[in-house]
Design a protein around this motif. Sequence first.
Motif, short mmCIF file in Angstrom:
data_model
loop_
_atom_site.label_atom_id
_atom_site.label_comp_id
_atom_site.label_asym_id
_atom_site.label_seq_id
_atom_site.Cartn_x
_atom_site.Cartn_y
_atom_site.Cartn_z
N ILE A 131 6.14 4.21 -2.95
CA ILE A 131 5.27 3.04 -2.91
C ILE A 131 5.94 1.87 -3.60
N CYS A 132 6.53 2.12 -4.75
CA CYS A 132 7.20 1.07 -5.51
C CYS A 132 8.32 0.44 -4.68
N MET A 133 9.08 1.25 -3.97
CA MET A 133 10.18 0.73 -3.16
C MET A 133 9.66 -0.17 -2.04
N PHE A 134 8.64 0.27 -1.32
CA PHE A 134 8.12 -0.52 -0.21
C PHE A 134 7.32 -1.74 -0.69
N ALA A 135 6.89 -1.72 -1.96
CA ALA A 135 6.22 -2.89 -2.53
C ALA A 135 7.23 -3.90 -3.07
N ASP A 136 8.51 -3.64 -2.85
CA ASP A 136 9.57 -4.54 -3.30
C ASP A 136 9.55 -4.68 -4.81
N GLY A 137 9.31 -3.54 -5.50
CA GLY A 137 9.20 -3.55 -6.95
C GLY A 137 10.30 -2.74 -7.61
N HIS A 138 10.29 -2.75 -8.94
CA HIS A 138 11.26 -2.01 -9.74
C HIS A 138 10.54 -0.93 -10.53
N LEU A 139 11.27 0.13 -10.84
CA LEU A 139 10.66 1.33 -11.39
C LEU A 139 11.31 1.72 -12.71
N LEU A 140 10.48 2.03 -13.71
CA LEU A 140 10.96 2.56 -14.98
C LEU A 140 10.50 4.02 -15.07
N VAL A 141 11.46 4.93 -15.21
CA VAL A 141 11.15 6.36 -15.30
C VAL A 141 11.49 6.81 -16.71
N GLU A 142 10.48 7.27 -17.41
CA GLU A 142 10.64 7.63 -18.82
C GLU A 142 10.31 9.09 -19.03
N ASP A 143 11.30 9.85 -19.50
CA ASP A 143 11.03 11.26 -19.83
C ASP A 143 12.28 11.87 -20.45
N ARG A 173 0.88 -11.31 -13.76
CA ARG A 173 1.89 -10.55 -13.01
C ARG A 173 1.41 -9.13 -12.74
N GLY A 174 0.60 -8.60 -13.68
CA GLY A 174 0.02 -7.27 -13.48
C GLY A 174 -0.94 -7.25 -12.30
N SER A 175 -1.73 -8.32 -12.15
CA SER A 175 -2.65 -8.41 -11.00
C SER A 175 -1.87 -8.45 -9.69
N ILE A 176 -0.80 -9.24 -9.66
CA ILE A 176 0.01 -9.36 -8.46
C ILE A 176 0.65 -8.01 -8.12
N ALA A 177 1.17 -7.34 -9.14
CA ALA A 177 1.82 -6.05 -8.92
C ALA A 177 0.83 -5.02 -8.39
N LEU A 178 -0.37 -5.00 -8.96
CA LEU A 178 -1.38 -4.03 -8.52
C LEU A 178 -1.81 -4.32 -7.08
N LEU A 179 -1.94 -5.59 -6.73
CA LEU A 179 -2.30 -5.96 -5.36
C LEU A 179 -1.26 -5.45 -4.37
N ARG A 180 0.04 -5.67 -4.66
CA ARG A 180 1.09 -5.24 -3.74
C ARG A 180 1.12 -3.72 -3.62
N ALA A 181 0.95 -3.05 -4.75
CA ALA A 181 1.03 -1.59 -4.74
C ALA A 181 -0.10 -0.98 -3.93
N VAL A 182 -1.32 -1.51 -4.07
CA VAL A 182 -2.45 -0.92 -3.35
C VAL A 182 -2.33 -1.18 -1.84
N GLN A 183 -1.74 -2.30 -1.46
CA GLN A 183 -1.53 -2.55 -0.03
C GLN A 183 -0.60 -1.50 0.57
N VAL A 184 0.46 -1.18 -0.15
CA VAL A 184 1.41 -0.18 0.35
C VAL A 184 0.76 1.20 0.38
N ARG A 185 -0.01 1.54 -0.64
CA ARG A 185 -0.67 2.85 -0.65
C ARG A 185 -1.63 2.98 0.52
N ALA A 186 -2.40 1.94 0.78
CA ALA A 186 -3.33 1.99 1.91
C ALA A 186 -2.58 2.22 3.21
N ALA A 187 -1.49 1.46 3.43
CA ALA A 187 -0.71 1.61 4.65
C ALA A 187 -0.08 2.99 4.75
N SER A 188 0.34 3.56 3.61
CA SER A 188 0.96 4.88 3.64
C SER A 188 -0.02 5.96 4.09
N GLN A 189 -1.32 5.69 3.91
CA GLN A 189 -2.35 6.64 4.33
C GLN A 189 -2.94 6.29 5.68
#
Length: 331
Positions: free
Chosen positions: A45-57, A260-276
């Motif tokens: 989802i992050c990739m198709f939303a044209d976003g960047h990802l932080l993986v912490e573990d 920026r958090g609102s914008i990011a959440l909007l883009r992410a939910v659009q991609v999730r909806a399309a993925s389903q």
Amino acid sequence: MGDGRDSTSGDRSAVATFSASFHDVVANVEKVIRGKREVVDLATICMFADGHLLVEDVPGLGKTSLARSLAASVGAGCHRIQFTPDLLPADIIGTMVYNQRAGEFGLRAGPVFTNLVIGDGINRASPKTQSALLEAMEEGRVTVDGTGYPVPRPFMVVATQNPIDLDGTYSLPEARLDRFLMRLRMGYPSLAAELEILDGRQVGRRIEDLRPVMRAEDVVAHAARTLAIHVAPALRRYIVDLVAATRTLPDVVRLGASPRGSIALLRAVQVRAASQGRAFVTPDDVKVLAKPVLAHRLVLSPEAELRRVIAEDVVDEVVETIPSPRRLVGI
């Protein structure tokens, strides 16, 4: 010109095509990353939303393998940068060198000029070096000696960090954390999944054996199509209310999520909806993605940290407190 029904039919066809392609990528990544369907879904989802990802573990859970598998699945160029205290900005973006044959200076491009950059152990580099990625992440270009150079598209940074080994590290400031669309934690695999990992190693299942299921340029086209996913006004208000609520908890949160958090959440939910396979967003899309998109944008108060409150719990509380819209006009 087609009528409204033709347009709706075309929208549904485009969404169905995207959904099929999305799940092809997820299935391909899962050939290497076993037992982590939710993490793989969110990373895609992050990739198709044209976003960047932080993986912490902690080490050994497949953070780098996830990024490499994602790049291999879409035929994208991939460079890994090992962040160390002595790494310089020029080691990331490149430097100007003199070309004797041409009689002029030209850019010797650094590893940032690729589709997917793996920033391994990003918190081990100095703040100055960390900031070398900021312009590329935010603007899609880097500046060397006053000249701007665009990075390829698609462009995604997958940064990793180890939360327990803090010696010789530099914590990412809030301004840099905010550039990441999501923060994920891999978590330990289940026993069954770990057995599958061992079986896969025995039969030689490697990232190098993955074949792409789409082209890199297809990622850009698919990402553009998800912008047309319908978000009802009530849902847009719900997103804004959730983000605004993170700024109204002075006993727990010192700094809430920015617009920026609102914008990011909007883009992410659009991609999730399309993925389903949906051409519209639902409240559940927002609830599922609120934590990975918003938690890392919060700065907790010292009192909350002493009580060992974590940002994810704060987001969960906000989601439970803010009522979601029951009637979505326009869907």
